[in-house]
Write a protein that holds these residues in place. Structure first.
Motif, short mmCIF file in Angstrom:
data_model
loop_
_atom_site.label_atom_id
_atom_site.label_comp_id
_atom_site.label_asym_id
_atom_site.label_seq_id
_atom_site.Cartn_x
_atom_site.Cartn_y
_atom_site.Cartn_z
N GLN A 13 0.83 -1.19 0.00
CA GLN A 13 0.00 0.00 0.00
C GLN A 13 0.87 1.25 0.00
N PRO A 14 0.44 2.30 -0.69
CA PRO A 14 1.14 3.59 -0.54
C PRO A 14 1.09 4.02 0.92
N TRP A 15 2.11 4.72 1.37
CA TRP A 15 2.20 5.07 2.79
C TRP A 15 0.99 5.84 3.28
N TYR A 16 0.42 6.68 2.43
CA TYR A 16 -0.70 7.51 2.87
C TYR A 16 -2.00 6.73 3.00
N LYS A 17 -2.02 5.47 2.58
CA LYS A 17 -3.22 4.63 2.74
C LYS A 17 -3.12 3.69 3.94
N ILE A 21 -0.54 5.17 9.89
CA ILE A 21 0.07 6.44 9.48
C ILE A 21 -1.00 7.52 9.41
N GLN A 22 -2.17 7.17 8.89
CA GLN A 22 -3.28 8.12 8.86
C GLN A 22 -3.66 8.57 10.27
N ILE A 25 -0.97 10.95 11.68
CA ILE A 25 -1.13 12.29 11.09
C ILE A 25 -2.33 13.00 11.71
N LYS A 204 -12.42 2.45 9.06
CA LYS A 204 -11.79 3.37 8.11
C LYS A 204 -11.95 4.82 8.56
N PRO A 207 -9.11 7.65 11.65
CA PRO A 207 -8.35 8.90 11.67
C PRO A 207 -9.22 10.11 12.03
N ASP A 268 -1.53 -0.74 15.06
CA ASP A 268 -2.73 -0.03 14.57
C ASP A 268 -3.71 0.22 15.71
#
Length: 446
Positions: A13-17, A21-22, A25, A204, A207, A268
């Protein structure tokens, strides 16, 4: 349920997904907003409340389906009783250690020494509601509260112990039905899959929930309040960290796994708890991850929900440490008998706490009120009222780790876990959204 490691097939997965990490942030943005625009930040509270409410509405049906499936699928009521007894023994031993560590660290560091608070000038009205709730929650009242007004009232109120009671009774009865109960088991399995997939959608939004809760905390209380009593906050976080690394770390090593690998495995969930200050928000996810490690439905279904009321290591550390801080702050010299009373009373009052923010403050009020001679007035809790929210995150995090370790310990005690497979699965955690979506109950029977 049987699980295998699925890390090889998991797409990158891309880091922003990536969820954690979400969440990180979101927490950082919440702190920033709370510092820059406190009034705006306080209006974000509904985001955190909404996320917690969405998760809580699913906890009761998830626990019910998991426990009933676990008991009915093994068909061995002796094992259920054995697992429950082992869990209670483990809970009591580790909880007592947590209480003692709080006392020891409080005596060594003495975070409240020199505070010089005058009990007669403290504002008792600020904590009056907590004191009243603690006074009303007697042992008999707490025991009676375990029994719901009706079968469905347990689902309506979401009380974990009430749900646990009706789940065990239902599982036992379905087991006794034999072949006639297979239809009920299948229906419960399908319902469980539906509930877990709903949670997969809700998570989901983590965040947003973390952002709203953290923004409100900083906006409402401010970083300055944290600085005023930084000694107590730092001592509590340090004590909890030592407990996790040394006590739980030693238990983990004996059971054949690394506590650091375990923390990475549930990162997580830890971040969601950090953002929301409630360990209940990740209860379904923890149950699924413990099953992925190899724990059976029956062990997970009994240990995790029960642990949320009976195995609150972070709350135990908080109660003894906070009690000693307040005693030192008001200049009270506690006798050996009063120390013993604090530990014994805290062992009982902590069993009524849950993963919800603020429960630890109520149990602290009950503990202070029970100390002979009333050396520390309940009004002294006003000294830490402003920073309690900052410590609730640590309580919830420590409680979560403690219950996860407890599940693995009881599973190893039952001979369910292979240490080699345990370490392999733990080294390759699955993303939390995938965990819920991909894992579903395995129908009982052949």
């Amino acid at each position: 349920m049987q699980h295998t490691a699925t890390h090889a097939a998991a797409p990158h997965q891309p880091w922003y997904k990536v969820l954690y990490i979400q969440v990180l942030i979101a927490i950082a943005l919440g702190v920033l907003l709370g510092y820059v625009a406190p009034d705006t930040a306080k209006s974000m509270k509904w985001l955190g409340d909404a996320f917690i409410a969405l998760i809580k509405m699913m906890i009761a049906p998830v626990i019910f389906c998991t426990i009933v499936h676990g008991i009915a699928s093994i068909g061995d009521l002796k094992k259920v009783g054995r697992v429950g007894l082992k869990a209670l023994i483990y809970f009591e031993l580790v909880s007592t250690l947590a209480l003692l560590i709080g006392v020891i660290v409080g005596e060594i560091i003495q975070p409240g020494a020199g505070f010089g608070a005058d009990p007669s000038k403290l504002d008792a009205t600020a904590v009056a509601a907590y004191a009243k709730k603690a006074a009303d929650d007697s042992t008999v009242a707490h025991l009676m509260a375990v029994i719901p007004k009706s079968f469905f009232d347990a689902f309506a109120t979401g009380d974990l112990l009430q749900v646990l009671l009706i789940s065990i009774l239902t599982g036992v009865v379905i087991t006794g039905l034999g072949e006639r109960g297979r239809g009920a088991i299948h229906a419960i399995d399908v319902a469980g899959e539906i509930f877990f997939r709903i949670i997969g959608l809700i998570v989901k939004l983590a965040p947003l929930g973390a952002f709203g809760a953290m923004a409100f905390t900083i906006g409402q209380f401010g970083i300055a309040k944290l600085g005023n009593l930084a000694g107590l906050v730092a001592t509590f976080y340090l004590t909890s960290l030592l407990f996790v690394l040394l006590v739980l770390g030693t238990i983990a090593r004996v059971c054949g796994f690394s506590i650091l690998k375990f923390l990475a495995f549930i990162k997580d969930e830890l971040l969601i708890v950090l953002g929301t200050s409630s360990s209940e928000t990740v209860l379904p996810h923890m149950m699924q991850k413990m099953k992925r490690l190899g724990a059976s439905d029956s062990v997970v279904g009994l240990v995790i929900p029960t642990g949320y009321s009976f195995n609150l290591d972070g709350t135990n550390i908080y109660m003894t440490l906070a009690t000693l801080f307040l005693a030192q702050a008001v200049g009270a010299d506690l006798s050996f008998g009063q120390y013993a009373t604090i530990i014994l009373v805290a062992m009982l009052t902590s069993k009524g706490a849950s993963g919800v923010t603020g429960a630890g403050f109520v149990t602290l009020a009950a503990t202070l009120a029970a100390i002979p001679g009333n050396p520390v007035p309940v009004a002294a809790m006003a000294l830490i009222l402003g920073i309690d929210k900052f410590m609730s995150e640590c309580r919830a995090l420590t409680n979560l780790v403690g219950n996860g370790v407890a599940t693995i310990v009881i599973s190893r005690w039952e001979g369910e876990l292979d240490p080699v497979k345990l370490r392999e699965v733990m080294a390759h955690p699955v993303a939390i959204g995938t965990e819920i979506a991909d894992d579903k109950p395995v129908p009982a029977g052949p």
